[in-house]
Design an enzyme around this catalytic site. Structure first.
Site: not given
Length: 177
Positions: A55-56
């Protein structure tokens, strides 16, 4: 990007709610979501199969910007990033054989000043959508970046150094760099 590491993989979608929790720091959110995605897929494919998820988040002033909901939102996000320094948090999680491991990459990115025409043209392309902060450094928006301090691959969305460390910890695959 996993191909760069010599990893055989297949893509599985983890349909999870990616909303931040009240008061949650962007770095904590990315770690939580990477683990949640890995656990969700692991439950579906079975614990014997290693599951890697990530996830970013793009954050400015401690606030996660999220993905643009539409073109106007993408324009507003890029206007906010123009001429400013922001943080990109990219988490990777590995769930395998009952083990859960994760790593976080933190990168400081500075955009040059963007003219309104640049922003508008960029938002006329498909690139800003489904991307944290409304940009992908690996595409046209790479030209917006004045300076980066940290992990380029983390800004793309999968921090390769941290991913490699997790895979080596699992000793999978044994032959990789």
């Amino acid at each position: 990007m996993l191909t760069q590491l010599g990893v055989a993989f297949r893509i599985e979608i983890a349909a999870v709610d990616e909303s931040p929790l009240p008061g949650e720091a962007p770095s904590d959110m990315t770690l939580r979501l990477a683990l949640l995605k890995a656990r969700t897929v692991s439950e579906r494919v079975g614990a014997a199969n290693p599951v890697l998820a990530g996830d970013t988040a793009v954050a400015i002033g401690g606030e996660s910007l999220g993905k643009p909901s539409d073109r106007d939102h993408a324009v507003a996000l890029l206007q906010r990033l123009s001429g400013a320094t922001h943080m990109v948090y990219s988490a990777v999680a590995l769930v395998a054989g009952g083990r859960q491991m994760h790593r976080l990459s933190t990168t400081e990115v500075t955009f040059g000043h963007l003219e309104q025409r640049q922003i508008e043209r960029y938002c006329d392309s498909a690139e800003p959508f489904d991307k944290a902060g409304a940009y992908g450094i690996q595409g046209r928006a790479g030209a917006f970046v004045k300076r980066i301090k940290g992990s380029y691959s983390g800004v793309v969305g999968l921090p390769l150094w941290e991913t490699r460390q997790l895979l080596r910890q699992l000793e999978y695959p044994r032959q990789y760099p």
